[in-house]
Design a protein around this motif. Structure first.
Motif, short mmCIF file in Angstrom:
data_model
loop_
_atom_site.label_atom_id
_atom_site.label_comp_id
_atom_site.label_asym_id
_atom_site.label_seq_id
_atom_site.Cartn_x
_atom_site.Cartn_y
_atom_site.Cartn_z
N GLU A 1 0.83 -1.21 0.00
CA GLU A 1 0.00 0.00 0.00
C GLU A 1 0.86 1.25 0.00
OE1 GLU A 1 -3.94 1.59 2.42
OE2 GLU A 1 -2.47 0.33 3.44
N VAL A 2 1.99 1.22 0.69
CA VAL A 2 2.85 2.40 0.76
C VAL A 2 3.33 2.83 -0.61
CG1 VAL A 2 4.97 1.05 1.19
CG2 VAL A 2 4.84 3.44 1.94
N LEU A 3 3.59 1.86 -1.50
CA LEU A 3 4.02 2.19 -2.86
C LEU A 3 2.83 2.66 -3.69
CD1 LEU A 3 6.16 2.30 -5.07
CD2 LEU A 3 5.73 -0.12 -5.53
N VAL A 4 1.72 1.95 -3.62
CA VAL A 4 0.53 2.33 -4.39
C VAL A 4 0.13 3.78 -4.09
CG1 VAL A 4 -1.94 1.89 -4.73
CG2 VAL A 4 -0.34 -0.03 -4.53
N ASN A 5 0.11 4.14 -2.82
CA ASN A 5 -0.35 5.46 -2.41
C ASN A 5 0.65 6.57 -2.69
OD1 ASN A 5 -2.75 4.34 -1.53
ND2 ASN A 5 -2.11 4.20 0.60
N SER A 6 1.84 6.21 -3.15
CA SER A 6 2.83 7.23 -3.52
C SER A 6 2.54 7.83 -4.89
CB SER A 6 4.25 6.62 -3.53
OG SER A 6 4.59 6.14 -2.25
N TYR A 7 1.75 7.12 -5.70
CA TYR A 7 1.46 7.54 -7.07
C TYR A 7 0.18 8.38 -7.13
CZ TYR A 7 4.78 3.98 -8.71
OH TYR A 7 5.90 3.23 -8.95
N GLU A 8 0.06 9.14 -8.25
CA GLU A 8 -1.22 9.78 -8.54
C GLU A 8 -2.22 8.76 -9.06
OE1 GLU A 8 1.08 13.37 -8.04
OE2 GLU A 8 1.56 11.74 -9.39
N ARG A 9 -1.71 7.79 -9.79
CA ARG A 9 -2.58 6.76 -10.38
C ARG A 9 -1.84 5.43 -10.36
NH1 ARG A 9 -6.86 6.84 -14.25
NH2 ARG A 9 -7.85 4.80 -13.99
N PHE A 10 -2.51 4.37 -9.96
CA PHE A 10 -1.88 3.05 -9.93
C PHE A 10 -2.80 2.03 -10.59
CE2 PHE A 10 -0.56 -1.04 -8.33
CZ PHE A 10 0.82 -0.94 -8.36
N TYR A 11 -2.21 1.17 -11.43
CA TYR A 11 -2.97 0.13 -12.12
C TYR A 11 -2.54 -1.25 -11.60
CZ TYR A 11 -4.21 3.70 -15.58
OH TYR A 11 -4.68 4.82 -16.20
N TYR A 12 -3.52 -2.03 -11.14
CA TYR A 12 -3.26 -3.42 -10.77
C TYR A 12 -3.37 -4.24 -12.06
CZ TYR A 12 -3.84 -2.04 -5.88
OH TYR A 12 -3.70 -1.45 -4.64
N ILE A 13 -2.23 -4.50 -12.67
CA ILE A 13 -2.24 -5.08 -14.01
C ILE A 13 -2.71 -6.53 -14.03
CG2 ILE A 13 -0.61 -3.50 -15.11
CD1 ILE A 13 1.66 -5.32 -14.34
N ASP A 14 -2.57 -7.24 -12.91
CA ASP A 14 -3.07 -8.61 -12.88
C ASP A 14 -4.60 -8.63 -12.91
OD1 ASP A 14 -2.96 -7.43 -10.37
OD2 ASP A 14 -2.78 -9.35 -9.31
N GLN A 15 -5.22 -7.62 -12.28
CA GLN A 15 -6.68 -7.54 -12.30
C GLN A 15 -7.19 -7.18 -13.70
OE1 GLN A 15 -8.68 -8.32 -9.62
NE2 GLN A 15 -6.73 -8.94 -8.71
N ILE A 16 -6.47 -6.30 -14.39
CA ILE A 16 -6.86 -5.93 -15.75
C ILE A 16 -6.74 -7.14 -16.67
CG2 ILE A 16 -6.32 -4.45 -17.73
CD1 ILE A 16 -5.29 -2.37 -15.73
N LEU A 17 -5.66 -7.90 -16.53
CA LEU A 17 -5.47 -9.10 -17.34
C LEU A 17 -6.57 -10.11 -17.06
CD1 LEU A 17 -3.73 -10.79 -19.32
CD2 LEU A 17 -2.52 -11.67 -17.30
N GLU A 18 -6.87 -10.30 -15.79
CA GLU A 18 -7.88 -11.30 -15.40
C GLU A 18 -9.24 -10.95 -15.98
OE1 GLU A 18 -9.53 -12.78 -11.17
OE2 GLU A 18 -7.36 -12.91 -11.44
N ALA A 19 -9.56 -9.65 -16.00
CA ALA A 19 -10.86 -9.23 -16.52
C ALA A 19 -10.96 -9.36 -18.03
CB ALA A 19 -11.12 -7.78 -16.13
N SER A 20 -9.80 -9.41 -18.70
CA SER A 20 -9.80 -9.45 -20.17
C SER A 20 -9.76 -10.85 -20.73
CB SER A 20 -8.59 -8.67 -20.70
OG SER A 20 -7.38 -9.35 -20.40
N GLU A 21 -9.57 -11.86 -19.87
CA GLU A 21 -9.44 -13.23 -20.34
C GLU A 21 -10.59 -14.10 -19.85
OE1 GLU A 21 -5.68 -14.52 -18.83
OE2 GLU A 21 -4.61 -13.76 -20.57
N PRO A 22 -10.99 -15.08 -20.66
CA PRO A 22 -11.97 -16.06 -20.20
C PRO A 22 -11.42 -16.79 -18.98
CG PRO A 22 -11.64 -16.23 -22.57
CD PRO A 22 -10.57 -15.31 -22.05
N LYS A 23 -12.29 -17.18 -18.06
CA LYS A 23 -11.83 -17.80 -16.82
C LYS A 23 -10.97 -19.03 -17.07
CE LYS A 23 -15.33 -16.27 -13.55
NZ LYS A 23 -16.35 -16.71 -12.56
N LYS A 24 -11.29 -19.80 -18.08
CA LYS A 24 -10.54 -21.04 -18.31
C LYS A 24 -9.11 -20.78 -18.73
CE LYS A 24 -12.04 -21.53 -23.14
NZ LYS A 24 -12.74 -22.40 -24.11
#
Length: 242
Positions: A131-154
């Protein structure tokens, strides 16, 4: 305030810390903030485990920066070269924003230092990012969540490890406080003000982190806790009146 698309952006990727499966997402999200004028990726390119990075990174003409692991006792020597390059870019005056891709909290001091010179700071990393790193930025992207949302579950792989994304209940609790702090005389709060303050408190907030592809306002509209209204193309929010 400068439009996000106007930034001259330095993209610096810590290959020792991030998987190459995220590269398309990294480039796509960084491009939303302006023009990438410098794109560099750091690692010990003599190591077998980074070979998959090389084939993917060449697609985007990233500059490979060699850093031998035996120069560091901590096992991730890329940090040192990345920090030095970031400071060189800062003093060059050729960029006014940085996107640093790593979940390593050791970069927190660098982010704070760049912010002192009025750089716009974007971060990208996995859900395990402290959290300390995330909150240092103006904007932070959790790229694993973006990838997960873009792919079929299988097709999804468990890349997350332990998630440090704030729980949905915590976000809702803090949103209620922000709304209360910004109420107008009619009992409603301007959504634009509320959203801005929520983003400042949680730079990594995005409905996609909670399995939703909705915009933030529509995401909160799903909860019984809130009421939303629109007047003359202006959105308002308040805590639901019982």
């Amino acid at each position: 305030m400068m439009n996000e698309r106007d930034y001259r952006l330095a993209l610096l990727i810590d290959a020792d810390n991030v998987s190459p499966v995220y590269l398309d997402i990294i480039i796509n999200e960084a491009n939303k903030h302006g023009k990438i004028t410098n794109a560099r990726i750091y690692g010990d390119w003599s190591e077998e485990r980074l070979k998959t990075w090389k084939s993917k990174a060449e697609k985007y003409s990233l500059t490979f920066i060699q850093q031998y692991a035996n120069l560091s006792n901590k096992g991730n020597a890329s940090d040192f070269t990345l920090v030095i390059d970031a400071m060189d870019l800062l003093y060059s005056g050729k960029v006014n924003a940085f996107c640093i891709v790593s979940s390593d909290s050791d970069f927190t001091k660098l982010i704070i230092r760049l912010k002192e010179d009025d750089m716009y700071l974007i971060g990208m990393g996995e859900s395990k990012t402290p959290e300390v790193l995330v909150n240092s930025y103006e904007r932070f992207y959790y790229i694993d969540q973006i990838l997960e949302a873009s792919e079929p579950k299988k097709e999804r792989k468990d890349l997350n490890g332990k998630s440090l994304i704030p729980k949905k209940e915590i976000i809702i609790k803090d949103l209620k406080k922000i709304i209360d702090d910004n109420l107008e005389d009619d009992g409603w709060a301007y959504w634009s003000i509320v959203a801005d303050q929520l983003r400042k408190k949680y730079p990594g907030f995005d409905p996609i982190n909670y399995g939703s592809k909705l915009k933030a306002l529509n995401f909160f509209k799903m909860f019984k806790d809130f009421e939303i209204k629109n007047e003359d193309k202006v959105a308002y929010i308040r805590i639901r009146q019982d």
